[in-house]
Structures are given as C-alpha cells and as structure tokens.
Write a protein that holds these residues in place. Structure first.
Motif, short mmCIF file in Angstrom:
data_model
loop_
_atom_site.label_atom_id
_atom_site.label_comp_id
_atom_site.label_asym_id
_atom_site.label_seq_id
_atom_site.Cartn_x
_atom_site.Cartn_y
_atom_site.Cartn_z
N LEU A 1 0.92 -1.08 0.09
CA LEU A 1 -0.04 0.01 0.06
C LEU A 1 0.90 1.25 0.00
N LEU A 2 1.89 1.30 0.61
CA LEU A 2 2.92 2.45 0.96
C LEU A 2 3.52 2.73 -0.48
N ALA A 3 3.81 1.62 -1.16
CA ALA A 3 4.45 1.83 -2.54
C ALA A 3 3.33 2.23 -3.56
N ILE B 1 1.72 9.80 -5.13
CA ILE B 1 2.34 11.01 -5.16
C ILE B 1 3.09 11.57 -6.15
N ASP B 2 4.18 10.67 -6.42
CA ASP B 2 4.93 11.11 -7.67
C ASP B 2 4.22 11.41 -8.93
N HIS B 3 3.03 10.96 -9.37
CA HIS B 3 2.39 10.97 -10.40
C HIS B 3 1.57 12.16 -10.22
N HIS B 4 1.19 12.72 -9.15
CA HIS B 4 0.00 14.06 -8.95
C HIS B 4 0.96 15.27 -8.15
N LEU B 5 2.21 15.29 -8.23
CA LEU B 5 3.07 16.38 -7.65
C LEU B 5 2.46 17.59 -8.38
N GLY B 6 2.26 17.80 -9.57
CA GLY B 6 1.81 18.91 -10.34
C GLY B 6 0.26 19.74 -9.73
N ASP B 7 -0.67 18.65 -8.74
CA ASP B 7 -1.64 19.36 -8.40
C ASP B 7 -1.47 19.75 -7.24
N PRO B 8 -1.76 21.16 -7.23
CA PRO B 8 -1.64 21.99 -5.76
C PRO B 8 -2.46 21.42 -4.83
N GLU B 9 -3.68 20.73 -4.97
CA GLU B 9 -4.70 20.22 -4.10
C GLU B 9 -4.20 18.73 -3.40
N LEU B 10 -2.79 18.18 -3.90
CA LEU B 10 -2.32 17.10 -3.48
C LEU B 10 -2.01 17.18 -1.87
N CYS B 11 -2.72 16.58 -1.06
CA CYS B 11 -2.46 16.66 0.45
C CYS B 11 -2.67 15.29 1.04
N PRO B 12 -2.37 15.08 2.36
CA PRO B 12 -2.86 13.94 3.05
C PRO B 12 -4.20 13.54 3.06
N ALA B 13 -4.94 14.28 3.20
CA ALA B 13 -6.25 13.98 3.01
C ALA B 13 -7.02 13.62 1.78
N ALA B 14 -6.36 14.12 0.78
CA ALA B 14 -6.90 13.73 -0.58
C ALA B 14 -6.11 12.29 -1.06
N ILE B 15 -4.82 12.16 -0.67
CA ILE B 15 -4.28 10.97 -0.87
C ILE B 15 -5.05 9.80 -0.29
N ALA B 16 -5.25 9.85 1.20
CA ALA B 16 -5.90 8.94 2.06
C ALA B 16 -7.46 8.57 1.56
N ALA B 17 -8.11 9.70 0.72
CA ALA B 17 -9.50 9.47 0.08
C ALA B 17 -9.15 8.53 -0.91
N HIS B 18 -8.32 8.83 -1.76
CA HIS B 18 -8.06 8.10 -3.13
C HIS B 18 -7.61 6.65 -2.72
N HIS B 19 -6.87 6.29 -1.61
CA HIS B 19 -6.69 5.00 -1.19
C HIS B 19 -7.63 4.39 -0.16
#
Length: 348
Positions: free
Chosen positions: A229-231, A237-255
């Motif tokens: 899961l961490l991988a 994260i690497d694929h969405h670095l250009g998204d200014p909305e990338l944050c822990p909450a968005a990452i958690a929701a996606h996964h």
C-alpha cells in the motif's frame, strides 16, 4: 562454468553485475549463454537459429531475498525436462516481465502468449517450454527470483498461476512492472541499506500481486500488505505532484484509508507524507531550473508546474532545502555549461 561472480570483471557498478558475449568467440557464444543460464537460473536445453551471430547480455542485481536480472539476447527456444529437474532443481519461482519482442511460455497446464509489458510466473520444479519469438530484434526481458517460504509461494499455492498471464496495467502489477524495468539503473546509485529496502519493496509487490490473483490477500502478513500500500501511495504522490490540491487528506481518500492510517503508514519512513510531497516537488523544480532547455521558462511557471502556486512560499522552501535561491541556482547552472557564452548571446 560462467556465472555472475566469476565474470564480474566484465562490468560491475556497485551492486549491479553485467555479463555478456562480446568477449566470447562467435562460435562459442550460444554454448556460453546456455551455461550461464544453467548456473544462474536453471538447467535448460537451448536452441537458436542465430547460432553464428548470437549475442547476449545480462545485468544482475543481487538483493537480500531475491535477485532481479535484465536479459537481452538473440531469439532462442528453451526447454526444461524432467531430466533437467532431476539434475538440479533450485526450487525457485520467477516472475517474468517481457520488455520487448514476444514470448510463448508453457508450464503445467498453462500457456501464456506474452507481449511487451506482460508478466507471468514460472517455477523451476516443473517441465517448461519457452519460445522467444523472432521478430528480427533482440529479446528483452527481466526475471525476478522470488523466495519460496513467503505466502502465497509456500505450500505450492502459486502453482495454480504458472504460465498464466498476470494483469499488467493496474495496482501492484503496474508498480511491479515499473520497478523491474528500472531496478538495474536505480540500483547503481544505492547504498546497501537503500538497496535492501528496494529489494523488500519488490518482493512485497510481487507477493501482493500473486495473492490478489489467488484471492488470498487476507493471508498475507500485515507488514507485506502495508508495504505494498505504501508503494502505491508513493507512486500516486509522484504522479500527482503538479496538483496543488495534493495533500494527506486527498491521498487518504483516494486509497480508501483514513488520514490517521496514512500517517501511521509513514511512521517507519524517514519523512512525513507532507515532507515527501514537498521534497519531491522541490527535486523536480531543481531539475527544471538546471535544464538549459527550460531556460526561457519563468521560475514561477516552473514552481507552478510542480504545485507551488505562491512564488514567495516556493522561494523560501527552495532556499531552505538547497541553501540557494532558485534564480541563483539557475544562473550558476547556465554559467557552468560548455556553451554558456553562446547561450548568453542567444538570450540577448
């Protein structure tokens, strides 16, 4: 008998050992290659229509619990018979990733016709037939040796997947394909600790893929599931670095995990989720600022490309990370180029 240890003088950079047929007389190359495969993978009978012009090269990365080897060779056929198994069975499983050309793999009751990007599993403990189809170019593939004691490899469960095409485009399979394709190059810059960590990630991804295919994910150790899961999260994260909305909450929701679970996953990592996002963004900005091809792109545009919308925040974070302002780094990088004078004239 040729092997990676004896032939490391042919080309070794850190943990990567490269061997090949270039220094072998042409009439002996196919036999040399066959002996190398016997020793490093398993005994097989090898035949080729390209005996007179055969070429082969292998790059091996030895990891704590596995080995990843990238092969590049003239088309051949390989057969492993019961006699070969009686002669020597290392009792290994291998994941095969096709990087170019086509492969037809038969084992047990499975038949896999594989194209570039496809993966399949095979075992050294069963007869096997493998044809590397001749498309007028070298066959390129990567093998990953897997440790048998870990589930679902223990107890022979994985035999149900032999010579069955594994879905290559999503989840653990997509990450594993990228991992296998890039590992020899990545490993050249790794120290022992980082290499051990990379090796563990690869095994966790492979085991997770096989367990999912068998429907036994719940039998995997928690550590293995968390590592896979961490991988996936790090790749996201690497694929969405250009998204200014990338944050822990968005990452958690996606996964489909809580923010608390996400932070717990990163407890064993050297940095927090937010710190990783910031570091990777800054690394990309650093690369762009030192790229002469992007010298006409404004610093603010580069920052925005990687998710920094406020120039002052970017400049402050960049200086804290690299000890120099973005503009100073770019100017120093351009001055250091051999054609710096010509670039300076063209910018006037």
């Amino acid at each position: 008998m040729p092997d990676f240890t004896e032939m490391s003088g042919q080309g070794g950079t850190g943990p990567v050992v490269t061997v090949g047929t270039d220094s072998v007389p042409a009439p002996e190359r196919l036999g040399w290659w066959s002996e190398m495969v016997d020793h490093e993978v398993m005994p097989v009978a090898v035949h080729s229509a390209h005996t007179a012009v055969f070429r082969g090269r292998a790059e091996a990365v030895e990891l704590p619990h596995s080995q990843v080897t990238a092969f590049d060779f003239s088309p051949i056929t390989a057969h492993r018979s019961p006699a070969h198994i009686r002669r020597q069975d290392p009792e290994n499983y291998y994941l095969l990733l096709v990087r170019d050309s086509s492969v037809r793999l038969e084992q047990a009751r499975g038949v896999a016709c594989l194209q570039a990007g496809d993966m399949a599993l095979f075992s050294t403990s069963h007869p096997l037939a493998c044809e590397f189809l001749d498309h007028g170019r070298q066959t390129r593939l990567t093998l990953m040796r897997l440790p048998r004691p870990v589930p679902p490899l223990a107890g022979g469960q994985a035999d149900r997947l032999l010579a069955e095409p594994l879905p290559p485009r999503a989840g653990s399979a997509a990450l594993l394909g990228l991992y296998l394709a890039q590992l020899p190059q990545t490993a050249r810059t790794c120290g022992p600790a980082e290499l051990a960590r990379l090796g563990a990630i690869g095994v966790d991804l492979a085991v997770t893929l096989l367990a999912a295919r068998l429907g036994v994910q719940d039998t995997l150790p928690t550590e293995t599931r968390n590592a896979a899961l961490l991988a996936r999260i790090n790749a996201f994260i690497d694929h969405h670095l250009g998204d200014p909305e990338l944050c822990p909450a968005a990452i958690a929701a996606h996964h489909h995990v809580s923010v608390r679970t996400l932070h717990l996953l990163f407890h064993s990592e050297p940095e927090t989720v937010s710190a990783r996002i910031r570091r990777r963004r800054l690394e990309h900005c650093h690369a762009d600022l030192t790229d002469p091809r992007l010298r006409r792109r404004s610093i603010s545009a580069i920052a925005a490309r990687w998710g920094f919308l406020r120039p002052a925040d970017f400049s402050r974070a960049f200086r804290a990370a690299y000890g120099v302002a973005p503009r100073e780094l770019r100017q120093a990088a351009l001055r250091s180029l051999p054609d710096a004078r010509r670039i300076a004239r063209s910018d006037k």
